[in-house]
Design an enzyme around this catalytic site. Structure first.
Site, PDB file in Angstrom:
ATOM      1  N   ASP A 136      -5.540  -4.916   0.181  1.00 28.86           N
ATOM      2  CA  ASP A 136      -6.588  -5.076   1.203  1.00 28.86           C
ATOM      3  C   ASP A 136      -7.080  -6.522   1.257  1.00 28.86           C
ATOM      4  O   ASP A 136      -7.503  -6.992   2.310  1.00 28.86           O
ATOM      5  CB  ASP A 136      -7.817  -4.205   0.884  1.00 28.86           C
ATOM      6  CG  ASP A 136      -7.517  -2.713   0.860  1.00 28.86           C
ATOM      7  OD1 ASP A 136      -6.826  -2.243   1.762  1.00 28.86           O
ATOM      8  OD2 ASP A 136      -7.993  -2.031  -0.068  1.00 28.86           O
ATOM      9  N   ASP A 149      -0.437  -5.267   3.109  1.00 25.77           N
ATOM     10  CA  ASP A 149      -1.132  -4.123   3.703  1.00 25.77           C
ATOM     11  C   ASP A 149      -0.619  -3.998   5.133  1.00 25.77           C
ATOM     12  O   ASP A 149      -0.965  -4.806   6.000  1.00 25.77           O
ATOM     13  CB  ASP A 149      -2.647  -4.328   3.692  1.00 25.77           C
ATOM     14  CG  ASP A 149      -3.382  -3.021   3.924  1.00 25.77           C
ATOM     15  OD1 ASP A 149      -2.749  -2.068   4.407  1.00 25.77           O
ATOM     16  OD2 ASP A 149      -4.590  -2.955   3.631  1.00 25.77           O
ATOM     17  N   ILE A 163      -1.115  -1.806   7.572  1.00 23.41           N
ATOM     18  CA  ILE A 163      -2.225  -1.627   8.539  1.00 23.41           C
ATOM     19  C   ILE A 163      -3.513  -1.593   7.727  1.00 23.41           C
ATOM     20  O   ILE A 163      -3.747  -0.650   6.977  1.00 23.41           O
ATOM     21  CB  ILE A 163      -2.169  -0.294   9.334  1.00 23.41           C
ATOM     22  CG1 ILE A 163      -0.802  -0.072   9.985  1.00 23.41           C
ATOM     23  CG2 ILE A 163      -3.276  -0.263  10.388  1.00 23.41           C
ATOM     24  CD1 ILE A 163      -0.687   1.286  10.713  1.00 23.41           C
ATOM     25  N   ASP A 164      -4.341  -2.613   7.851  1.00 21.62           N
ATOM     26  CA  ASP A 164      -5.670  -2.544   7.240  1.00 21.62           C
ATOM     27  C   ASP A 164      -6.654  -2.209   8.364  1.00 21.62           C
ATOM     28  O   ASP A 164      -6.650  -2.858   9.408  1.00 21.62           O
ATOM     29  CB  ASP A 164      -6.050  -3.868   6.568  1.00 21.62           C
ATOM     30  CG  ASP A 164      -7.321  -3.694   5.747  1.00 21.62           C
ATOM     31  OD1 ASP A 164      -7.383  -2.754   4.936  1.00 21.62           O
ATOM     32  OD2 ASP A 164      -8.260  -4.476   5.948  1.00 21.62           O
ATOM     33  N   GLU A 195       0.823  -1.196   0.000  1.00 22.61           N
ATOM     34  CA  GLU A 195       0.000   0.000   0.000  1.00 22.61           C
ATOM     35  C   GLU A 195       0.865   1.256   0.000  1.00 22.61           C
ATOM     36  O   GLU A 195       0.552   2.236  -0.655  1.00 22.61           O
ATOM     37  CB  GLU A 195      -0.930   0.014   1.224  1.00 22.61           C
ATOM     38  CG  GLU A 195      -1.719   1.302   1.319  1.00 22.61           C
ATOM     39  CD  GLU A 195      -3.020   1.167   2.088  1.00 22.61           C
ATOM     40  OE1 GLU A 195      -3.130   0.268   2.917  1.00 22.61           O
ATOM     41  OE2 GLU A 195      -3.913   1.996   1.840  1.00 22.61           O
ATOM     42  N   THR A 214      -7.067   1.415   9.026  1.00 23.66           N
ATOM     43  CA  THR A 214      -6.237   2.516   9.562  1.00 23.66           C
ATOM     44  C   THR A 214      -7.048   3.470  10.439  1.00 23.66           C
ATOM     45  O   THR A 214      -6.519   4.016  11.397  1.00 23.66           O
ATOM     46  CB  THR A 214      -5.585   3.312   8.415  1.00 23.66           C
ATOM     47  OG1 THR A 214      -6.550   3.542   7.406  1.00 23.66           O
ATOM     48  CG2 THR A 214      -4.420   2.576   7.831  1.00 23.66           C
TER      49      THR A 214
HETATM   50  P1  2AM Z   1      -7.279   0.942   4.933  1.00 23.24           P
HETATM   51  O1  2AM Z   1      -7.722   0.894   6.337  1.00 23.24           O
HETATM   52  O2  2AM Z   1      -5.924   0.311   4.741  1.00 23.24           O
HETATM   53  O3  2AM Z   1      -7.377   2.302   4.319  1.00 23.24           O
HETATM   54  C1  2AM Z   1     -12.706   0.221   4.788  1.00 23.24           C
HETATM   55  O4  2AM Z   1     -13.980   0.073   4.240  1.00 23.24           O
HETATM   56  C2  2AM Z   1     -11.769  -0.815   4.207  1.00 23.24           C
HETATM   57  O5  2AM Z   1     -11.529  -0.566   2.815  1.00 23.24           O
HETATM   58  C3  2AM Z   1     -10.421  -0.792   4.821  1.00 23.24           C
HETATM   59  O6  2AM Z   1      -9.895  -2.084   4.691  1.00 23.24           O
HETATM   60  C4  2AM Z   1      -9.652   0.214   3.998  1.00 23.24           C
HETATM   61  O7  2AM Z   1      -8.270   0.006   4.049  1.00 23.24           O
HETATM   62  C5  2AM Z   1     -10.197  -0.113   2.628  1.00 23.24           C
HETATM   63  N1  2AM Z   1     -10.296   1.018   1.727  1.00 23.24           N
HETATM   64  C6  2AM Z   1     -11.296   1.876   1.650  1.00 23.24           C
HETATM   65  N2  2AM Z   1     -11.117   2.787   0.683  1.00 23.24           N
HETATM   66  C7  2AM Z   1      -9.968   2.473   0.138  1.00 23.24           C
HETATM   67  C8  2AM Z   1      -9.225   3.046  -0.918  1.00 23.24           C
HETATM   68  N3  2AM Z   1      -9.656   4.113  -1.587  1.00 23.24           N
HETATM   69  N4  2AM Z   1      -8.051   2.480  -1.213  1.00 23.24           N
HETATM   70  C9  2AM Z   1      -7.631   1.411  -0.534  1.00 23.24           C
HETATM   71  N5  2AM Z   1      -8.307   0.827   0.465  1.00 23.24           N
HETATM   72  C10 2AM Z   1      -9.448   1.344   0.794  1.00 23.24           C
HETATM   73 CA    CA Z   2      -6.053  -1.501   3.571  1.00 22.76          CA
END
Ligand code: 2AM
Ligand code: CA
Length: 269
Positions: A218, A87, A89-90, A71, A92
């Site tokens: 993700d 990823d 931190i998923d 990411e 975040t």
């Molecule tokens: P993240 O926490 O690493 O940003 C939230 O609905 C989930 O979708 C989380 O796993 C979030 O990852 C991911 N997510 C939401 N919008 C995103 C985007 N535009 N790009 C990447 N991941 C996204």
């Molecule tokens: Ca993520």
């Protein structure tokens, strides 16, 4: 030769180490971090980068020549045929607010085929793993159990996880899609981490998951965990999962939810 079990072992050890670092070095919680003048997202971005750096360093040390997609770091080369999809931190926003549902997710592909996946959820003490053909498992302090999705759940009884993007326009459409889903299912869960939602499908803790906008990092590890737990992960109308749309569920439930979702046009803004 690269065995999926060897890649999995490295993925698990590395994800555990990154998760430990993220727990130990997370800045103190509370209004300070969430609201301050110094942008709170910067705090998370810095931790994201540090975790991804640690993960790539450890794996590259053990397996020079592998490729990476992360990411934070984007794509980096390597000619071994193995690619790691990371990823750091998923979830975040959960990490930022000190909610427990965030994870480190590491997937491995061999010649483009997903072969290993590890998801470590440190604040829950859970580690989810899968290797191609080897099944999906949940490890906790209490032991290790094999995972199996729920099958043929009638829509009216289905507990469905989903998530929303960050852009306002997209959210408006996602709310419209939800309006079509909510009256027809048992209930909705919005946990905030796509990879944890996939683990929940694999463990039978929810019956299905759908989301638009998730990226390869993700879902790389989580999709293999669902597949190895007997579930199906795909896009709409037979397309593979993609940032356009991802739907995951057990046999039967997948088809019913697909039939409900497809006319709601969930893959467009
Ligand atoms: P993240 O926490 O690493 O940003 C939230 O609905 C989930 O979708 C989380 O796993 C979030 O990852 C991911 N997510 C939401 N919008 C995103 C985007 N535009 N790009 C990447 N991941 C996204
Ligand atoms: Ca993520």
């Amino acid at each position: 030769m690269t065995r999926p079990e060897d890649l999995l072992e490295l993925a698990v050890a590395t994800a555990r180490e990154a998760a430990r670092m993220l727990v130990q070095e997370r800045p103190a919680a509370g209004p300070d971090v969430v609201q301050t003048k110094s942008s709170p997202t910067d705090v998370v971005t810095a931790m994201d980068r540090a975790a991804e750096k640690l993960i790539v360093e450890r794996i590259a040390e053990a397996r020079p020549g592998d490729a990476f997609l992360g990411e934070e770091g984007g794509e980096t080369g390597g000619g071994s045929g193995v690619r790691w999809v990371i990823d750091p931190i998923d979830g975040t926003v959960n990490y930022l607010y000190d909610l427990p549902d965030w994870a480190v997710s590491i997937g491995a592909e061999a010649d483009g085929v997903p072969v290993a996946g590890a998801i470590v959820i440190p604040r829950r003490g859970e580690v989810y793993t899968a290797s191609r053909g080897g099944g999906a498992f949940l490890e906790t302090a209490g032991g290790r159990r094999r995972l199996r999705v729920n099958e043929n759940v009638p829509l009216a009884q289905a507990l469905v996880a989903t998530g929303f993007g960050y852009a306002s326009g997209r959210r408006a459409h996602q709310a419209e899609v939800l309006r079509g889903v909510l009256p027809n299912v048992r209930d909705i869960r919005r946990g905030g981490s796509a990879c944890i939602d996939l683990c929940a499908v694999a463990a039978g803790r929810v019956d299905a998951y759908y989301e638009r906008g998730t990226q390869a990092w993700d879902v790389a590890a989580g999709a293999l965990i669902v597949a190895e737990a007997g579930g199906r992960v795909a896009g709409l109308d037979g397309a593979p999962m993609s940032p356009e749309f991802t739907l995951a569920a057990g046999p039967g439930t997948f088809e019913s939810l697909h039939a409900l979702l497809a006319p709601l046009d969930p893959a467009h803004d």
